[in-house]
Design an enzyme around this catalytic site. Structure first.
Site, mmCIF file in Angstrom:
data_model
loop_
_atom_site.group_PDB
_atom_site.id
_atom_site.type_symbol
_atom_site.label_atom_id
_atom_site.label_comp_id
_atom_site.label_asym_id
_atom_site.label_seq_id
_atom_site.Cartn_x
_atom_site.Cartn_y
_atom_site.Cartn_z
ATOM 1 C CG ASP A 121 0.039 -4.037 2.808
ATOM 2 O OD1 ASP A 121 0.134 -3.464 1.706
ATOM 3 O OD2 ASP A 121 -0.005 -3.426 3.887
ATOM 4 C CG HIS A 158 -0.417 0.280 2.508
ATOM 5 N ND1 HIS A 158 -0.114 -0.711 3.418
ATOM 6 C CD2 HIS A 158 -0.081 1.440 3.120
ATOM 7 C CE1 HIS A 158 0.372 -0.176 4.517
ATOM 8 N NE2 HIS A 158 0.408 1.136 4.365
ATOM 9 C CB SER A 169 3.146 1.527 6.245
ATOM 10 O OG SER A 169 1.971 1.756 6.967
#
Length: 346
Positions: free
Chosen positions: A123, A93, A199
């Site tokens: 992901d 993402h 992230s």
């Protein structure tokens, strides 16, 4: 020394000087414990920080009637080096729909990166930069993780470079829903604080080895954060580097979990009380699935029980692509078997 009044039971008391001495010793012991913990964290950070990178992404313009929203959008995240020749792991993402990706190293260098492959189902994404003097991180065996062991997150939350947070492994074997709707298995829960920008950064153990890839937080909660496990990441990254994608099988259906009646379970001698109701059979999927019917309830695949869509996802790996699989299902409440040629999920 305290003196007891007449009639009171005799107790052993320490002098005030003894209490002070014990307090000093306790304080000294606490300091030593704190120092040991602090030393562990600082040593890990010194070892791992040079392998953590900051990622800046220019996203492709999106179709939107508002001209301002059609402009390229900037995004950012974290990543970490896994090989001396420049392979980097981050989250899908972070780099999805990227027009340009730049990687900032701790020594101040900023390099353009190539997206080697990305897997929205877990992901995970792999980037490549071309330079030397890179120091990779090592993967641990996440199957050996224990709840309660130290977990250290390094990343770039909210633009603050090389931020460190520490906590413990709170739970193992969680599942997390990806952007595709598919469940990511083998997810680590930790209380090491994460924020936007973390992230794709590494979650490491007390040896500075990767135990997971930081990927998500629950916004309304405190101290509930998630990381994709090292073993799953290593498998996906290997596939992306070698093949550019992770292949998965599919039956070409849309479905949902339903409860089974006691009569269905008892009559058909089922081991589960739920199954996957087929709400649609996708005719143009690259699978030969005409034996499946809308209204069927899948309860098994190759004689392994299926109680949920997640069970199907786990079983439909790349080994079943273009293979004939036997589906156990309920049709009209009666168990039967049909054969389906599994296709590849695109």
């Amino acid at each position: 020394m305290l003196i007891l009044k007449k009639g009171e039971k005799m107790l052993s008391f320490l002098s005030s000087s003894s209490l002070e001495d014990n307090s000093i010793h306790a304080s000294s012991d606490d300091n030593e414990l704190l120092d040991a913990y602090s030393q562990t964290i600082t040593q890990v950070v010194e070892k791992a920080s040079n392998s953590v990178v900051q990622i800046k992404v220019i996203k492709k313009p999106v179709q939107n009637p508002n001209p301002r929203l059609r402009q390229p959008q900037e995004a950012g995240g974290s990543g970490f080096i896994i090989s001396s020749d420049g392979f980097i792991i981050t989250n899908n993402h972070v780099v999805s729909n990227a027009e340009r990706v730049e990687v900032g190293l701790m020594d101040g260098r900023i390099l353009e990166a190539t997206v080697i492959g990305n897997d929205p189902y877990t992901d995970i994404a792999v980037l490549k930069i071309y330079t030397d003097t890179l120091k990779p991180l090592r993967f641990s065996d996440s199957d050996k993780l224990k709840v309660g062991q130290i977990a250290i997150a390094i990343g770039n939350p909210l633009g603050f470079q090389y931020t460190v947070t520490a906590g413990v492994v709170s739970a193992l074997g969680r599942t997390l829903r990806s952007e595709t709707g598919r469940m990511i298995d083998d997810v680590i829960q930790t209380d090491a604080s994460l924020n936007p920008g973390n992230s794709g950064g590494p979650l490491v153990n007390s040896k500075g080895e990767i135990i997971g890839v930081n990927t998500a937080v629950i916004a309304a909660a405190q101290g509930i954060c998630f990381a994709v496990s090292a073993n799953l990441t290593k498998y996906v990254a290997g596939k992306l580097i070698l093949e550019g994608k992770v292949k998965r099988a599919q039956l070409g259906i849309a479905g949902q979990v339903v409860n089974l009646s006691e009569r269905m379970v008892g009559y058909n001698k089922l081991s589960t009380r739920t199954g996957v109701y087929i709400s649609e059979v996708i005719a143009d999927a690259n699978a030969r699935n005409d034996e499946l019917k809308r209204g069927d309830i899948i309860v098994g695949l190759n004689n392994k029980a299926v109680a949920s869509i997640e069970d199907l996802h786990k079983m439909l790996n790349d080994e079943l692509i273009n293979q004939l699989v036997v589906v156990q299902l309920l049709r009209g409440g009666i168990k039967k078997e049909v054969s389906v040629l599994a296709g590849e999920l695109k």
